[in-house]
Design a protein around this motif. Structure first.
Motif, PDB file in Angstrom:
ATOM      1  N   LYS A  13       7.064   2.234 -12.473  1.00 25.03           N
ATOM      2  CA  LYS A  13       7.196   2.236 -11.217  1.00 25.03           C
ATOM      3  C   LYS A  13       8.659   1.828 -10.481  1.00 25.03           C
ATOM      4  CE  LYS A  13       4.492   2.370  -7.434  1.00 25.03           C
ATOM      5  NZ  LYS A  13       3.659   3.502  -6.969  1.00 25.03           N
ATOM      6  N   LEU A  14       9.427   1.044 -11.232  1.00 27.20           N
ATOM      7  CA  LEU A  14      10.918   1.234 -11.107  1.00 27.20           C
ATOM      8  C   LEU A  14      11.634   2.503 -11.475  1.00 27.20           C
ATOM      9  CD1 LEU A  14      12.743  -1.119 -10.026  1.00 27.20           C
ATOM     10  CD2 LEU A  14      13.202  -1.831 -12.433  1.00 27.20           C
ATOM     11  N   GLY A  15      11.041   3.153 -12.455  1.00 24.38           N
ATOM     12  CA  GLY A  15      11.587   4.479 -12.613  1.00 24.38           C
ATOM     13  C   GLY A  15      11.329   5.620 -11.518  1.00 24.38           C
ATOM     14  N   HIS A  16       9.932   5.354 -10.957  1.00 20.46           N
ATOM     15  CA  HIS A  16       9.771   6.437  -9.993  1.00 20.46           C
ATOM     16  C   HIS A  16      10.459   5.992  -8.655  1.00 20.46           C
ATOM     17  CE1 HIS A  16       6.366   7.520 -12.249  1.00 20.46           C
ATOM     18  NE2 HIS A  16       5.565   6.775 -12.111  1.00 20.46           N
ATOM     19  N   PHE A  17      10.996   4.850  -8.256  1.00 20.29           N
ATOM     20  CA  PHE A  17      11.454   4.624  -7.314  1.00 20.29           C
ATOM     21  C   PHE A  17      12.896   4.966  -7.356  1.00 20.29           C
ATOM     22  CE2 PHE A  17       8.838   0.374  -6.274  1.00 20.29           C
ATOM     23  CZ  PHE A  17       7.796   1.229  -5.677  1.00 20.29           C
ATOM     24  N   HIS A  18      13.620   4.767  -8.248  1.00 18.22           N
ATOM     25  CA  HIS A  18      15.080   5.415  -8.585  1.00 18.22           C
ATOM     26  C   HIS A  18      14.796   6.629  -8.493  1.00 18.22           C
ATOM     27  CE1 HIS A  18      16.997   1.604  -9.192  1.00 18.22           C
ATOM     28  NE2 HIS A  18      16.148   1.061 -10.025  1.00 18.22           N
ATOM     29  N   LEU A  19      14.073   7.331  -9.241  1.00 17.04           N
ATOM     30  CA  LEU A  19      13.803   8.843  -9.351  1.00 17.04           C
ATOM     31  C   LEU A  19      13.810   9.452  -7.801  1.00 17.04           C
ATOM     32  CD1 LEU A  19      13.683  11.549 -10.738  1.00 17.04           C
ATOM     33  CD2 LEU A  19      11.188  11.155 -10.587  1.00 17.04           C
ATOM     34  N   LEU A  20      13.138   8.615  -6.949  1.00 19.55           N
ATOM     35  CA  LEU A  20      12.788   9.355  -5.495  1.00 19.55           C
ATOM     36  C   LEU A  20      14.169   8.914  -4.827  1.00 19.55           C
ATOM     37  CD1 LEU A  20       9.318   7.923  -4.794  1.00 19.55           C
ATOM     38  CD2 LEU A  20       9.827  10.386  -5.144  1.00 19.55           C
ATOM     39  N   LEU A  21      15.044   8.091  -5.233  1.00 14.34           N
ATOM     40  CA  LEU A  21      16.438   7.948  -4.581  1.00 14.34           C
ATOM     41  C   LEU A  21      17.303   8.748  -5.176  1.00 14.34           C
ATOM     42  CD1 LEU A  21      16.240   3.844  -4.408  1.00 14.34           C
ATOM     43  CD2 LEU A  21      16.263   5.681  -2.329  1.00 14.34           C
ATOM     44  N   GLU A  22      17.141   9.434  -6.312  1.00 12.28           N
ATOM     45  CA  GLU A  22      17.885  10.287  -6.941  1.00 12.28           C
ATOM     46  C   GLU A  22      18.993   9.521  -7.795  1.00 12.28           C
ATOM     47  OE1 GLU A  22      19.398  13.937  -4.837  1.00 12.28           O
ATOM     48  OE2 GLU A  22      17.208  13.762  -3.403  1.00 12.28           O
ATOM     49  N   LYS A  73      14.126  -2.474  -0.857  1.00 17.65           N
ATOM     50  CA  LYS A  73      13.387  -3.717  -0.933  1.00 17.65           C
ATOM     51  C   LYS A  73      12.640  -3.924  -2.316  1.00 17.65           C
ATOM     52  CE  LYS A  73      10.577  -6.840   2.098  1.00 17.65           C
ATOM     53  NZ  LYS A  73      10.007  -6.577   3.360  1.00 17.65           N
ATOM     54  N   ALA A  74      11.700  -3.112  -2.623  1.00 15.43           N
ATOM     55  CA  ALA A  74      10.769  -2.936  -3.552  1.00 15.43           C
ATOM     56  C   ALA A  74      11.621  -3.261  -4.988  1.00 15.43           C
ATOM     57  CB  ALA A  74       9.735  -2.169  -3.501  1.00 15.43           C
ATOM     58  N   ILE A  75      12.623  -2.493  -5.268  1.00 23.17           N
ATOM     59  CA  ILE A  75      13.412  -2.387  -6.219  1.00 23.17           C
ATOM     60  C   ILE A  75      14.281  -3.703  -6.360  1.00 23.17           C
ATOM     61  CG2 ILE A  75      15.890  -1.502  -7.102  1.00 23.17           C
ATOM     62  CD1 ILE A  75      14.897   1.321  -6.057  1.00 23.17           C
ATOM     63  N   LYS A  76      14.723  -4.395  -5.164  1.00 25.52           N
ATOM     64  CA  LYS A  76      15.311  -5.547  -5.358  1.00 25.52           C
ATOM     65  C   LYS A  76      14.229  -6.686  -5.849  1.00 25.52           C
ATOM     66  CE  LYS A  76      18.538  -8.319  -2.447  1.00 25.52           C
ATOM     67  NZ  LYS A  76      19.025  -8.243  -1.334  1.00 25.52           N
ATOM     68  N   TYR A  77      13.152  -6.465  -5.248  1.00 24.31           N
ATOM     69  CA  TYR A  77      12.259  -7.448  -5.620  1.00 24.31           C
ATOM     70  C   TYR A  77      11.663  -7.458  -7.213  1.00 24.31           C
ATOM     71  CZ  TYR A  77       7.464  -9.584  -5.960  1.00 24.31           C
ATOM     72  OH  TYR A  77       6.388 -10.376  -6.422  1.00 24.31           O
ATOM     73  N   LEU A  78      11.570  -6.134  -7.674  1.00 24.78           N
ATOM     74  CA  LEU A  78      11.279  -6.126  -9.110  1.00 24.78           C
ATOM     75  C   LEU A  78      12.227  -6.401  -9.890  1.00 24.78           C
ATOM     76  CD1 LEU A  78       9.125  -2.508  -8.814  1.00 24.78           C
ATOM     77  CD2 LEU A  78       8.281  -4.800  -9.044  1.00 24.78           C
ATOM     78  N   GLU A  79      13.487  -5.922  -9.562  1.00 26.28           N
ATOM     79  CA  GLU A  79      14.623  -6.298 -10.430  1.00 26.28           C
ATOM     80  C   GLU A  79      14.888  -7.895 -10.372  1.00 26.28           C
ATOM     81  OE1 GLU A  79      17.977  -3.990  -9.026  1.00 26.28           O
ATOM     82  OE2 GLU A  79      17.363  -2.287 -10.258  1.00 26.28           O
ATOM     83  N   ARG A  80      14.563  -8.732  -9.441  1.00 24.64           N
ATOM     84  CA  ARG A  80      14.732 -10.117  -9.239  1.00 24.64           C
ATOM     85  C   ARG A  80      13.634 -10.659 -10.269  1.00 24.64           C
ATOM     86  NH1 ARG A  80      15.099 -12.570  -3.942  1.00 24.64           N
ATOM     87  NH2 ARG A  80      17.270 -11.390  -3.786  1.00 24.64           N
ATOM     88  N   GLN A 110       0.876  -1.321   0.055  1.00 25.85           N
ATOM     89  CA  GLN A 110       0.131  -0.003  -0.198  1.00 25.85           C
ATOM     90  C   GLN A 110       0.849   1.187   0.139  1.00 25.85           C
ATOM     91  OE1 GLN A 110      -3.323   0.500  -0.359  1.00 25.85           O
ATOM     92  NE2 GLN A 110      -3.006   2.631  -0.365  1.00 25.85           N
ATOM     93  N   ILE A 111       1.729   1.245   1.018  1.00 22.91           N
ATOM     94  CA  ILE A 111       3.068   2.555   1.097  1.00 22.91           C
ATOM     95  C   ILE A 111       3.494   2.438  -0.448  1.00 22.91           C
ATOM     96  CG2 ILE A 111       4.940   3.256   1.952  1.00 22.91           C
ATOM     97  CD1 ILE A 111       4.120   1.776   4.627  1.00 22.91           C
ATOM     98  N   LEU A 112       3.865   1.494  -0.917  1.00 23.42           N
ATOM     99  CA  LEU A 112       4.763   1.404  -2.280  1.00 23.42           C
ATOM    100  C   LEU A 112       3.688   1.926  -3.499  1.00 23.42           C
ATOM    101  CD1 LEU A 112       6.602  -1.509  -2.102  1.00 23.42           C
ATOM    102  CD2 LEU A 112       7.645   0.639  -2.137  1.00 23.42           C
ATOM    103  N   SER A 113       2.654   1.675  -3.467  1.00 24.04           N
ATOM    104  CA  SER A 113       1.521   1.993  -4.375  1.00 24.04           C
ATOM    105  C   SER A 113       1.464   3.579  -4.331  1.00 24.04           C
ATOM    106  CB  SER A 113       0.076   1.377  -4.130  1.00 24.04           C
ATOM    107  OG  SER A 113      -0.557   1.714  -3.048  1.00 24.04           O
TER     108      SER A 113
END
Length: 137
Positions: A87-96, A45-52, A16-19
């Motif tokens: 979504k992966l792009g958003h996560f990486h963007l938020l991590l700069e 953790k979500a990035i690791k999950y999606l990349e796997r 829910q938080i990730l969404s």
């Protein structure tokens, strides 16, 4: 057993938080600050999950190619929704992490014909282009 071999599980609360995270939080949610350490850990953790998941799908695709048409494909088939890359792009963007964000956004752009209908994608991609000074007036 190494940590990479461990199964990654995301709880419904974490999902829910990730969404709720996308490019619109850029600049407001600063994951590299101490006060957001737990959320940063969740995003990593979500990035690791999606990349796997993406790696498994690619390996399956290559296996099917090797088998050709004569043999049975693996019983489990992983279908990757193009929105996964967004979504992966958003996560990486938020991590700069602009390079990885750009890579994920470009993959989404190639896979999704109507990418222009996704304002969060357009905003995120625009922020990455702006970071790299890659825009025209």
């Amino acid at each position: 057993m190494s940590q990479d071999a461990d199964e990654i599980n995301l709880t419904p609360q974490e999902l829910q938080i990730l969404s709720e995270l996308d490019s619109r939080q850029f600049g407001f949610l600063k994951l590299n600050e101490a006060e957001h350490a737990k959320k940063k850990e969740l995003v990593l953790k979500a990035i690791k999950y999606l990349e796997r998941m993406l790696i498994q799908a690619q390996e399956e695709k290559e296996l099917r190619k090797e088998l050709g048409n004569g043999e049975e494909p693996p019983p489990t088939t992983i279908n990757i929704d193009p929105k996964t890359y967004c979504k992966l792009g958003h996560f990486h963007l938020l991590l700069e992490d602009y390079a990885k964000a750009m890579s994920a956004y470009q993959k989404f752009f190639k896979l999704k014909q109507d990418h222009w209908k996704d304002p969060c994608f357009l905003y995120g991609q625009g922020l990455v282009y702006f970071h790299y000074n890659a825009f025209q007036w």
